[in-house]
Scaffold this motif. Structure first.
Motif, PDB file in Angstrom:
ATOM      1  N   VAL A 131     -18.009  46.864 -29.732  1.00  0.00           N
ATOM      2  CA  VAL A 131     -18.503  45.672 -30.431  1.00  0.00           C
ATOM      3  C   VAL A 131     -19.047  44.663 -29.425  1.00  0.00           C
ATOM      4  O   VAL A 131     -20.074  44.026 -29.665  1.00  0.00           O
ATOM      5  CB  VAL A 131     -17.392  45.051 -31.313  1.00  0.00           C
ATOM      6  CG1 VAL A 131     -17.826  43.719 -31.875  1.00  0.00           C
ATOM      7  CG2 VAL A 131     -17.021  46.001 -32.442  1.00  0.00           C
ATOM      8  N   GLY A 132     -18.377  44.535 -28.285  1.00  0.00           N
ATOM      9  CA  GLY A 132     -18.876  43.656 -27.236  1.00  0.00           C
ATOM     10  C   GLY A 132     -20.256  44.079 -26.751  1.00  0.00           C
ATOM     11  O   GLY A 132     -21.136  43.236 -26.530  1.00  0.00           O
ATOM     12  N   LEU A 133     -20.454  45.374 -26.626  1.00  0.00           N
ATOM     13  CA  LEU A 133     -21.775  45.880 -26.216  1.00  0.00           C
ATOM     14  C   LEU A 133     -22.829  45.649 -27.298  1.00  0.00           C
ATOM     15  O   LEU A 133     -23.982  45.330 -26.987  1.00  0.00           O
ATOM     16  CB  LEU A 133     -21.686  47.357 -25.842  1.00  0.00           C
ATOM     17  CG  LEU A 133     -20.917  47.647 -24.553  1.00  0.00           C
ATOM     18  CD1 LEU A 133     -20.748  49.152 -24.352  1.00  0.00           C
ATOM     19  CD2 LEU A 133     -21.605  47.028 -23.351  1.00  0.00           C
ATOM     20  N   TRP A 134     -22.445  45.806 -28.574  1.00  0.00           N
ATOM     21  CA  TRP A 134     -23.377  45.499 -29.660  1.00  0.00           C
ATOM     22  C   TRP A 134     -23.767  44.017 -29.623  1.00  0.00           C
ATOM     23  O   TRP A 134     -24.917  43.664 -29.865  1.00  0.00           O
ATOM     24  CB  TRP A 134     -22.769  45.828 -31.025  1.00  0.00           C
ATOM     25  CG  TRP A 134     -22.941  47.246 -31.440  1.00  0.00           C
ATOM     26  CD1 TRP A 134     -21.954  48.178 -31.597  1.00  0.00           C
ATOM     27  CD2 TRP A 134     -24.166  47.914 -31.764  1.00  0.00           C
ATOM     28  NE1 TRP A 134     -22.499  49.371 -31.987  1.00  0.00           N
ATOM     29  CE2 TRP A 134     -23.853  49.245 -32.096  1.00  0.00           C
ATOM     30  CE3 TRP A 134     -25.491  47.521 -31.793  1.00  0.00           C
ATOM     31  CZ2 TRP A 134     -24.817  50.174 -32.476  1.00  0.00           C
ATOM     32  CZ3 TRP A 134     -26.459  48.453 -32.164  1.00  0.00           C
ATOM     33  CH2 TRP A 134     -26.112  49.759 -32.492  1.00  0.00           C
ATOM     34  N   TRP A 172     -30.309  37.820 -34.783  1.00  0.00           N
ATOM     35  CA  TRP A 172     -29.170  37.042 -35.244  1.00  0.00           C
ATOM     36  C   TRP A 172     -28.178  37.810 -36.107  1.00  0.00           C
ATOM     37  O   TRP A 172     -26.974  37.561 -36.006  1.00  0.00           O
ATOM     38  CB  TRP A 172     -29.644  35.766 -35.912  1.00  0.00           C
ATOM     39  CG  TRP A 172     -30.015  34.766 -34.869  1.00  0.00           C
ATOM     40  CD1 TRP A 172     -31.276  34.410 -34.469  1.00  0.00           C
ATOM     41  CD2 TRP A 172     -29.117  34.052 -34.035  1.00  0.00           C
ATOM     42  NE1 TRP A 172     -31.199  33.511 -33.441  1.00  0.00           N
ATOM     43  CE2 TRP A 172     -29.884  33.266 -33.156  1.00  0.00           C
ATOM     44  CE3 TRP A 172     -27.729  33.994 -33.935  1.00  0.00           C
ATOM     45  CZ2 TRP A 172     -29.317  32.435 -32.204  1.00  0.00           C
ATOM     46  CZ3 TRP A 172     -27.154  33.159 -32.985  1.00  0.00           C
ATOM     47  CH2 TRP A 172     -27.949  32.391 -32.136  1.00  0.00           C
ATOM     48  N   PRO A 173     -28.599  38.732 -36.965  1.00  0.00           N
ATOM     49  CA  PRO A 173     -27.580  39.478 -37.710  1.00  0.00           C
ATOM     50  C   PRO A 173     -26.617  40.229 -36.780  1.00  0.00           C
ATOM     51  O   PRO A 173     -25.403  40.223 -36.988  1.00  0.00           O
ATOM     52  CB  PRO A 173     -28.384  40.451 -38.574  1.00  0.00           C
ATOM     53  CG  PRO A 173     -29.712  39.785 -38.745  1.00  0.00           C
ATOM     54  CD  PRO A 173     -29.958  39.066 -37.435  1.00  0.00           C
ATOM     55  N   LEU A 174     -27.152  40.846 -35.745  1.00  0.00           N
ATOM     56  CA  LEU A 174     -26.305  41.549 -34.768  1.00  0.00           C
ATOM     57  C   LEU A 174     -25.433  40.578 -33.989  1.00  0.00           C
ATOM     58  O   LEU A 174     -24.253  40.838 -33.747  1.00  0.00           O
ATOM     59  CB  LEU A 174     -27.173  42.343 -33.785  1.00  0.00           C
ATOM     60  CG  LEU A 174     -27.773  43.654 -34.262  1.00  0.00           C
ATOM     61  CD1 LEU A 174     -28.710  44.212 -33.212  1.00  0.00           C
ATOM     62  CD2 LEU A 174     -26.689  44.643 -34.596  1.00  0.00           C
ATOM     63  N   ILE A 175     -26.006  39.470 -33.595  1.00  0.00           N
ATOM     64  CA  ILE A 175     -25.269  38.496 -32.786  1.00  0.00           C
ATOM     65  C   ILE A 175     -24.102  37.911 -33.584  1.00  0.00           C
ATOM     66  O   ILE A 175     -22.962  37.902 -33.114  1.00  0.00           O
ATOM     67  CB  ILE A 175     -26.209  37.376 -32.294  1.00  0.00           C
ATOM     68  CG1 ILE A 175     -27.260  37.940 -31.325  1.00  0.00           C
ATOM     69  CG2 ILE A 175     -25.416  36.242 -31.644  1.00  0.00           C
ATOM     70  CD1 ILE A 175     -28.424  37.002 -31.040  1.00  0.00           C
ATOM     71  N   ALA A 228     -22.609  38.882 -36.493  1.00  0.00           N
ATOM     72  CA  ALA A 228     -21.599  39.842 -36.948  1.00  0.00           C
ATOM     73  C   ALA A 228     -20.741  40.332 -35.799  1.00  0.00           C
ATOM     74  O   ALA A 228     -19.513  40.401 -35.912  1.00  0.00           O
ATOM     75  CB  ALA A 228     -22.279  41.023 -37.634  1.00  0.00           C
ATOM     76  N   ASN A 229     -21.362  40.650 -34.693  1.00  0.00           N
ATOM     77  CA  ASN A 229     -20.599  41.203 -33.582  1.00  0.00           C
ATOM     78  C   ASN A 229     -19.814  40.147 -32.823  1.00  0.00           C
ATOM     79  O   ASN A 229     -18.756  40.443 -32.274  1.00  0.00           O
ATOM     80  CB  ASN A 229     -21.511  42.023 -32.670  1.00  0.00           C
ATOM     81  CG  ASN A 229     -21.885  43.316 -33.342  1.00  0.00           C
ATOM     82  OD1 ASN A 229     -21.039  44.157 -33.604  1.00  0.00           O
ATOM     83  ND2 ASN A 229     -23.154  43.489 -33.663  1.00  0.00           N
ATOM     84  N   ALA A 230     -20.273  38.911 -32.822  1.00  0.00           N
ATOM     85  CA  ALA A 230     -19.487  37.846 -32.205  1.00  0.00           C
ATOM     86  C   ALA A 230     -18.190  37.640 -32.990  1.00  0.00           C
ATOM     87  O   ALA A 230     -17.100  37.552 -32.412  1.00  0.00           O
ATOM     88  CB  ALA A 230     -20.286  36.549 -32.144  1.00  0.00           C
ATOM     89  N   LEU A 231     -18.292  37.598 -34.313  1.00  0.00           N
ATOM     90  CA  LEU A 231     -17.109  37.416 -35.144  1.00  0.00           C
ATOM     91  C   LEU A 231     -16.191  38.637 -35.082  1.00  0.00           C
ATOM     92  O   LEU A 231     -14.983  38.507 -34.895  1.00  0.00           O
ATOM     93  CB  LEU A 231     -17.514  37.124 -36.592  1.00  0.00           C
ATOM     94  CG  LEU A 231     -16.369  36.888 -37.568  1.00  0.00           C
ATOM     95  CD1 LEU A 231     -15.441  35.771 -37.086  1.00  0.00           C
ATOM     96  CD2 LEU A 231     -16.907  36.543 -38.945  1.00  0.00           C
ATOM     97  N   THR A 232     -16.765  39.824 -35.206  1.00  0.00           N
ATOM     98  CA  THR A 232     -15.959  41.046 -35.155  1.00  0.00           C
ATOM     99  C   THR A 232     -15.309  41.214 -33.790  1.00  0.00           C
ATOM    100  O   THR A 232     -14.153  41.633 -33.695  1.00  0.00           O
ATOM    101  CB  THR A 232     -16.813  42.281 -35.512  1.00  0.00           C
ATOM    102  OG1 THR A 232     -17.406  42.077 -36.800  1.00  0.00           O
ATOM    103  CG2 THR A 232     -15.964  43.541 -35.555  1.00  0.00           C
TER     104      THR A 232
END
Length: 91
Positions: free
Chosen positions: A51-54, A64-67, A69-73
Protein backbone atom coordinates in the motif's frame (compact mmCIF):
# COMPACT_ATOMS: atom_id res chain seq x y z
CA UNK A 1 -17.04 2.22 -24.75
CA UNK A 2 -15.33 5.59 -24.73
CA UNK A 3 -15.08 7.34 -21.39
CA UNK A 4 -14.25 10.95 -20.71
CA UNK A 5 -11.36 11.72 -18.31
CA UNK A 6 -13.76 12.91 -15.59
CA UNK A 7 -15.71 9.65 -15.88
CA UNK A 8 -12.49 7.67 -15.44
CA UNK A 9 -11.68 9.76 -12.36
CA UNK A 10 -15.13 8.99 -10.91
CA UNK A 11 -14.50 5.27 -11.38
CA UNK A 12 -11.16 5.68 -9.62
CA UNK A 13 -12.71 7.54 -6.69
CA UNK A 14 -15.47 4.93 -6.35
CA UNK A 15 -12.94 2.09 -6.38
CA UNK A 16 -10.74 3.93 -3.89
CA UNK A 17 -13.68 4.58 -1.57
CA UNK A 18 -14.95 1.00 -1.64
CA UNK A 19 -11.58 -0.69 -1.10
CA UNK A 20 -10.63 1.71 1.67
CA UNK A 21 -13.96 1.59 3.49
CA UNK A 22 -13.92 -2.22 3.28
CA UNK A 23 -10.74 -2.17 5.37
CA UNK A 24 -12.22 0.02 8.10
CA UNK A 25 -14.24 -2.65 10.01
CA UNK A 26 -11.09 -4.75 10.51
CA UNK A 27 -9.19 -1.76 11.80
CA UNK A 28 -11.97 -0.74 14.19
CA UNK A 29 -12.37 -4.29 15.51
CA UNK A 30 -8.62 -4.62 16.01
CA UNK A 31 -8.38 -1.34 17.93
CA UNK A 32 -11.42 -2.08 20.10
CA UNK A 33 -10.73 -5.70 21.02
CA UNK A 34 -6.93 -5.71 20.81
CA UNK A 35 -7.42 -9.29 19.59
CA UNK A 36 -5.00 -9.67 16.74
CA UNK A 37 -4.51 -13.41 17.06
CA UNK A 38 -5.85 -13.93 13.54
CA UNK A 39 -3.56 -11.29 12.05
CA UNK A 40 -0.38 -12.45 10.35
CA UNK A 41 2.63 -10.18 10.89
CA UNK A 42 4.10 -11.33 7.59
CA UNK A 43 0.94 -10.67 5.62
CA UNK A 44 0.34 -7.27 7.21
CA UNK A 45 3.97 -6.29 6.69
CA UNK A 46 3.76 -7.13 2.99
CA UNK A 47 0.32 -5.54 2.66
CA UNK A 48 1.42 -2.32 4.37
CA UNK A 49 4.56 -2.11 2.22
CA UNK A 50 2.49 -2.72 -0.91
CA UNK A 51 0.00 0.00 0.00
CA UNK A 52 2.91 2.33 0.73
CA UNK A 53 4.26 1.67 -2.75
CA UNK A 54 0.83 2.30 -4.29
CA UNK A 55 0.81 5.62 -2.43
CA UNK A 56 4.23 6.53 -3.81
CA UNK A 57 3.10 5.50 -7.29
CA UNK A 58 -0.02 7.67 -6.98
CA UNK A 59 2.11 10.61 -5.87
CA UNK A 60 4.47 10.15 -8.81
CA UNK A 61 1.68 10.02 -11.40
CA UNK A 62 -0.35 12.63 -9.49
CA UNK A 63 -3.61 10.67 -9.38
CA UNK A 64 -5.72 11.73 -6.41
CA UNK A 65 -7.87 8.59 -6.17
CA UNK A 66 -4.70 6.52 -5.66
CA UNK A 67 -3.16 9.05 -3.31
CA UNK A 68 -6.18 9.48 -1.03
CA UNK A 69 -7.17 5.82 -0.84
CA UNK A 70 -3.67 4.55 -0.26
CA UNK A 71 -2.77 7.26 2.24
CA UNK A 72 -5.79 6.31 4.37
CA UNK A 73 -5.34 2.55 3.89
CA UNK A 74 -1.62 2.86 4.67
CA UNK A 75 -2.39 4.66 7.93
CA UNK A 76 -4.98 2.04 8.92
CA UNK A 77 -2.78 -0.93 7.96
CA UNK A 78 0.27 0.53 9.66
CA UNK A 79 -1.70 1.15 12.86
CA UNK A 80 -2.86 -2.48 12.91
CA UNK A 81 0.66 -3.71 12.17
CA UNK A 82 2.12 -1.58 14.98
CA UNK A 83 -0.59 -2.77 17.36
CA UNK A 84 0.14 -6.38 16.39
CA UNK A 85 3.87 -5.93 16.93
CA UNK A 86 3.32 -4.26 20.32
CA UNK A 87 0.94 -6.94 21.55
CA UNK A 88 2.78 -9.92 20.09
CA UNK A 89 3.98 -12.28 22.76
CA UNK A 90 7.66 -13.24 22.56
CA UNK A 91 8.28 -16.82 21.53
Amino acid sequence: MILQPHQIEIIGYCAAFLTTIAFLPQAIQSWRTRDLSGISVGMYSLFTAGVGLWLIYGLIIEKWPLILANALTFALALSILVLKLRTASPK
